[in-house]
Design an enzyme around this catalytic site. Structure first.
Site, PDB file in Angstrom:
ATOM      1  N   SER A 172      18.414   6.382 -64.008  1.00  0.00           N
ATOM      2  CA  SER A 172      19.183   5.906 -62.858  1.00  0.00           C
ATOM      3  C   SER A 172      18.926   6.712 -61.595  1.00  0.00           C
ATOM      4  O   SER A 172      19.274   6.269 -60.497  1.00  0.00           O
ATOM      5  CB  SER A 172      20.689   5.946 -63.178  1.00  0.00           C
ATOM      6  OG  SER A 172      21.084   7.246 -63.588  1.00  0.00           O
ATOM      7  N   ASP A 181      28.508   9.946 -56.850  1.00  0.00           N
ATOM      8  CA  ASP A 181      29.496   9.590 -57.863  1.00  0.00           C
ATOM      9  C   ASP A 181      29.501  10.698 -58.914  1.00  0.00           C
ATOM     10  O   ASP A 181      28.965  11.783 -58.674  1.00  0.00           O
ATOM     11  CB  ASP A 181      29.223   8.202 -58.467  1.00  0.00           C
ATOM     12  CG  ASP A 181      27.858   8.102 -59.138  1.00  0.00           C
ATOM     13  OD1 ASP A 181      27.238   9.160 -59.392  1.00  0.00           O
ATOM     14  OD2 ASP A 181      27.389   6.980 -59.407  1.00  0.00           O
ATOM     15  N   HIS A 212      25.456  11.101 -59.900  1.00  0.00           N
ATOM     16  CA  HIS A 212      24.272  11.062 -59.038  1.00  0.00           C
ATOM     17  C   HIS A 212      24.509  11.738 -57.684  1.00  0.00           C
ATOM     18  O   HIS A 212      25.625  11.717 -57.162  1.00  0.00           O
ATOM     19  CB  HIS A 212      23.859   9.604 -58.790  1.00  0.00           C
ATOM     20  CG  HIS A 212      23.698   8.811 -60.048  1.00  0.00           C
ATOM     21  ND1 HIS A 212      24.702   8.007 -60.544  1.00  0.00           N
ATOM     22  CD2 HIS A 212      22.660   8.718 -60.918  1.00  0.00           C
ATOM     23  CE1 HIS A 212      24.289   7.431 -61.670  1.00  0.00           C
ATOM     24  NE2 HIS A 212      23.048   7.849 -61.920  1.00  0.00           N
TER      25      HIS A 212
END
Length: 701
Positions: free
Chosen positions: A364, A666, A669
Site C-alpha cells: 500500500s 493514517d 501510512h
C-alpha cells in the site's frame, strides 16, 4: 520580445551581422528566432541574455513579454525537468471553427485507397474556407507530424478544391480530436507520388532515398552541434529493403551499382565516418509509411504506437525527438520543415533528453489503485484519501495517502510526465505509448509471502505481481519485437517496496487455538529474504537491470503498531524495530551479493527508508512537522481507520487541519509531506540513504 518599429512593408536586401563582445565569444551562446516582429531569444548565459535584451531595447522600441508561453498556436510550458510544447488549444480552435466540436472522432485520418487525385465532384463555392483550414493544419503538424502526409496531400488541391477534398479535410480534423536520439527512416515507396506517379524500382530507389535522408541528417547533426548539442553516436537509419543496406555497407557490390555510384559512395562514406548505422526495418514496421501514404486503421494504429515522439499525444514532449525524414518526390510544404527545425534548434538547449519508464512492485506504500479492482477490505478509493492529489483534483485514486506516494515523487523527479497506471486498470496496456511510462503492480495489504494479508481477502502478492509483469513483457514483445522489448526493459527502473505487511502479520497477537506457532525472528527474516530474492532473480531473468529495493521502515513507530503494543504515549516499539533492522541488514548484504553475481549490467540499489524515517520522527520539528505520533486522519483509538461517510460533507473520522504538519496520514501510512523528504533523499542522497548509488545516478547509467 515584440519589436514595435520593424520595417514590415519593405524588402531587406542587405546582410545583417551581429558582433559579440570579445569576452563572451568563447563561452556565451545566444540564439534568436525572428518571426516578423516577434523574437524568441535563448542562450546558455543568463546575464548575457539580460544584457542582450537591454541592448536591443536601447536600439529599438521593444517590449519584453517574459518567458515564452504561446507562439504561433503553440503553448509552451516550463518546468524543472524541461520545456514542453502543446497545441491542444490550437487544435480545439480548429475543431470549433469548422463546427465539429461535438462530432464523433475518427480512428485514422484518411482512407487507405483514396482517389483524391481523381476527384470528379463539383468545385467548392467558397475556396477560402478550404484554404484557411488546410493552412491551419499546416501549423498543427509542428507537434503532430503524424498528420504531415495527409496535410501534404490536401495542400495540393488548394487551387481548385472539390467536395471530396473538403470531406477529407474534415476527416483529418475529426482525427485530430482524438538521451538525444536521432533516427532516420527510408520508405521504399518514397517516390510514389499519387499525382506525378514518378517511380524508381528495387534497391535503386532505396539508395537514392538513403542518400537524400543522409543529407538531411548530416545537416541536422551539424545544426545541433552549432547549438552546443553533441550527438556522438551513429544515427540509426532504418529502411525496409535489405539489399540497400548491403550495398551501402559492402563495397563488393560496386559492379551492380555503377549507375548510382555517386549515391552508393555517399552512403558508404557516411557509414565509415560513423554518421549513420543502417538497420533493417520490416515493411510492417516501416514508420516512414505513416508519413508517405494513407494506411488502414490497424496499420496506422500500430505504427502510431511505435513512434518515439508519441505524436498521437496532444502535447508533444520535446525532450524525446524522433527526427523522421519524410522524403518524397512530391515535396512537402517548406513551411513545416523550416519552422520545426528552427523550433527544435531553439529549445533543445533547455531540454535534456530522457524518457522515464518505471515498473513498481509493492504494497500500500506504492499502490496506485490496483486494489480498486479487487474484492478486498484494503482500499483507499473513498474520501478523504487523495485530498491533496492534484492530478485527480483531490479525488481518491486508490493511493493510501493524502497525495503522492514516494514512487510518484521519484518519477516526477526523474522527468516523468505521467504516473505509471495500475496494472488492473482498463487500458493500462492499450499501446506502446501507455507502457512507456511504466506500470504499477503494487497492491495494498500484499506481502512478500503469499499468505500475507489473507485477512483482507483480495490482494496481489509479490509473486503474482511478477507474473503480471511477465504478461506485460509478453505483450511488448508481440508489439515491438523481442530485441526492441529487451532494450526497452533493460533501461527501465524497477522499484520494489514490500515487506511491511509480512512484519505486521508476524507481530500481531496470535488467536488462541487458531493462530499458528511462530518461528524465531531470525528464521522469519531469512524466509522473507529467500522469497524476495527469488522474485528479484525472476525479474532479472525477464530483462530487468536497474533495481531499487526499498528496505522496511520503522514500523514500531507507526500509530497502528503502537496501538497494538499499547504504546499510545511512547514513540516507538523497540522490539518491532529491532526485528526490522535485522531484516534490513540481511537485505543489504543480499543485494551486495546480487550486484557481484549477476553481471556488470545489473545494479541493485538498497534504499534505506528506515534511517530516513527515523530521522524525520526524531527531528520532526527541524523538518517543519508539528506532530510525529498521531495520524492526521483517524486516531489511535477506534475508529482508528480513516474514512468519510457517503454523501456527507463532514468527515466521519478525525481529520487534522494542516496535513503538511503531520508525519502520518493514517494509522499505517505517511503523509505526502513525509514522502517528499524520503523521495528526495532516495533521488539525491549519499550512501547513508542509498547504496551503492542514488536513484538519479542509477537512472543515468
Amino acid at each position: 520580445m515584440d519589436l514595435h518599429n520593424t520595417f514590415l512593408h519593405s524588402d531587406l536586401d542587405e546582410k545583417v551581422y551581429m558582433k559579440l563582445l570579445p569576452e563572451f565569444e568563447s563561452i556565451v551562446q545566444i540564439n534568436v528566432l525572428v518571426y516578423v516582429d516577434d523574437l524568441i531569444i535563448s542562450g546558455n548565459h543568463s546575464a548575457a541574455l539580460v544584457g542582450f535584451k537591454a541592448y536591443l531595447g536601447d536600439c529599438f522600441k521593444m517590449k519584453d513579454l517574459g518567458p515564452l508561453m504561446y507562439f504561433l498556436g503553440i503553448e509552451v510550458a516550463h518546468s524543472a525537468s524541461g520545456v514542453f510544447l502543446c497545441q491542444q488549444k490550437y487544435t480545439l480552435d480548429i475543431i470549433s471553427k469548422v463546427g465539429l466540436l461535438g462530432a464523433k472522432p475518427t480512428g485514422f485520418p484518411m482512407e487507405q485507397n483514396h482517389k483524391l487525385d481523381r476527384a470528379t465532384c463539383k468545385h467548392l463555392a467558397d475556396l477560402d474556407v478550404y484554404r484557411q483550414l488546410v493552412g491551419c493544419l499546416i501549423y498543427l503538424v509542428v507537434t503532430r507530424p503524424d498528420l504531415a502526409y495527409f496535410v501534404h496531400i490536401l495542400s495540393q488541391f488548394m487551387q481548385e478544391p472539390r467536395s471530396e477534398h473538403s470531406e477529407a479535410t474534415f476527416r483529418v480534423v475529426r482525427y485530430a480530436d482524438s538521451d538525444l536520439t536521432l533516427q532516420g527512416w527510408c520508405d521504399s515507396d518514397w517516390a510514389a507520388c499519387p499525382l506525378t506517379r514518378r517511380s524508381i524500382t528495387g534497391w535503386l530507389r532505396m539508395n537514392c532515398s538513403m542518400a537524400a535522408v543522409i543529407c538531411d541528417l548530416k545537416w541536422l547533426k551539424g545544426l545541433l552541434l552549432s547549438l552546443g548539442v553533441h550527438h556522438p553516436k551513429a544515427i540509426k537509419l532504418f529502411c525496409d529493403i535489405q539489399s540497400a543496406s548491403h550495398i551501402a555497407k559492402n563495397p563488393i557490390f560496386y559492379k551492380r551499382t555503377k549507375h548510382i555510384e555517386i549515391d552508393r559512395h555517399f552512403d558508404r562514406d557516411a557509414i565509415v565516418e560513423g554518421l549513420i548505422s543502417p538497420s533493417y526495418a520490416p515493411t510492417s514496421s516501416q514508420l516512414a509509411d505513416i508519413f508517405t501514404k494513407a494506411l488502414g486503421k490497424s496499420q496506422f494504429d500500430y505504427l502510431s504506437s511505435l513512434q518515439v515522439g508519441h505524436f498521437r499525444h496532444s502535447c508533444s514532449n520535446l525532450r524525446g525527438i524522433l527526427f523522421s525524414m519524410k522524403n518524397n518526390m512530391c515535396n512537402y510544404p517548406i513551411i513545416y520543415y523550416s519552422f520545426l527545425e528552427l523550433f527544435v534548434s531553439c529549445y533543445l538547449l533547455f531540454s535534456p533528453c530522457f524518457s522515464l519508464t518505471e515498473f513498481i512492485f509493492g504494497d500500500s506504500l506504492v499502490d496506485a489503485g490496483n486494489n480498486n479492482y479487487l474484492l478486498t477490505l484494503s482500499k483507499a478509493n473513498s474520501p478523504p484519501y487523495g485530498v491533496d492529489f492534484t492530478p485527480s483534483d483531490g479525488h481518491p485514486t486508490g493511493r493510501f495517502t493524502n497525495g503522492r506516494t514516494v514512487t510518484d515523487i521519484i518519477g516526477q523527479g526523474l522527468g516523468g510526465i505521467t504516473f505509471p497506471p495500475p496494472f488492473l486498470a482498463p487500458n493500462s496496456q492499450q499501446d506502446y505509448y501507455t507502457i512507456q511510462a511504466g506500470i504499477n503492480y503494487g497492491s495494498g495489504s500484499a506481502g512478500i509471502l503469499v499468505e500475507t494479508g489473507s485477512v483482507f481477502i483480495g490482494r496481489i502478492p509479490l509473486e503474482e505481481q511478477v507474473d503480471n509483469f511477465e504478461q506485460t513483457r509478453a505483450y511488448m514483445i508481440g508489439l515491438i519485437g523481442e530485441k526492441e522489448a529487451r532494450d526497452f526493459l533493460k533501461n527501465a527502473i524497477y522499484t520494489v517496496s514490500i515487506g511491511s505487511n509480512d512484519i505486521l502479520n508476524y507481530i500481531q497477537p496470535s488467536i488462541p487455538f487458531i493462530g499458528q506457532h511462530k518461528v524465531t525472528p531470525s528464521v522469519f527474516q531469512d524466509y522473507m529474504l529467500f522469497n524476495l530474492t527469488l522474485q528479484l532473480k525472476r525479474l532479472h531473468k525477464l530483462g530487468a537491470r536497474k533495481f531499487v529495493i526499498v528496505g522496511i521502515g520503522p514500523l514500531g513507530c507507526i500509530p497502528i503498531v503502537r496501538a497494538m503494543k499499547l504504546f499510545w504515549f511512547k514513540k516507538c516499539s523497540t522490539e518491532v524495530n529491532e526485528l526490522i533492522q535485522g531484516y534490513n541488514i540481511k537485505l543489504n548484504m543480499e543485494l551486495t551479493l546480487l550486484n557481484e553475481n549477476l553481471g556488470h549490467e545489473a545494479v541493485f540499489v538498497y534504499a534505506n527508508s528506515y534511517d530516513i524515517f527515523m530521522d524525520i520522527i526524531s527531528n520532526h520539528l527541524h523538518y517543519g512537522f508539528e506532530n510525529a505520533k498521531d495520524p492526521c486522519c483517524g486516531g489511535l483509538f477506534p475508529p482508528i481507520m480513516c474514512f468519510k461517510a457517503e454523501n456527507d460533507t463532514n468527515t466521519s473520522s478525525v481529520l487534522c487541519e494542516d496535513r503538511s504538519k503531520y508525519v502520518f496520514w493514517d494509522a499505517f501510512h505517511p503523509t505526502e509531506a513525509a514522502n517528499l523528504i524520503i523521495a528526495n533523499k532516495f533521488l539525491n542522497g549519499d550512501q547513508r540513504f542509498t547504496s551503492p548509488l542514488n536513484i538519479k545516478q542509477l537512472y543515468k547509467i
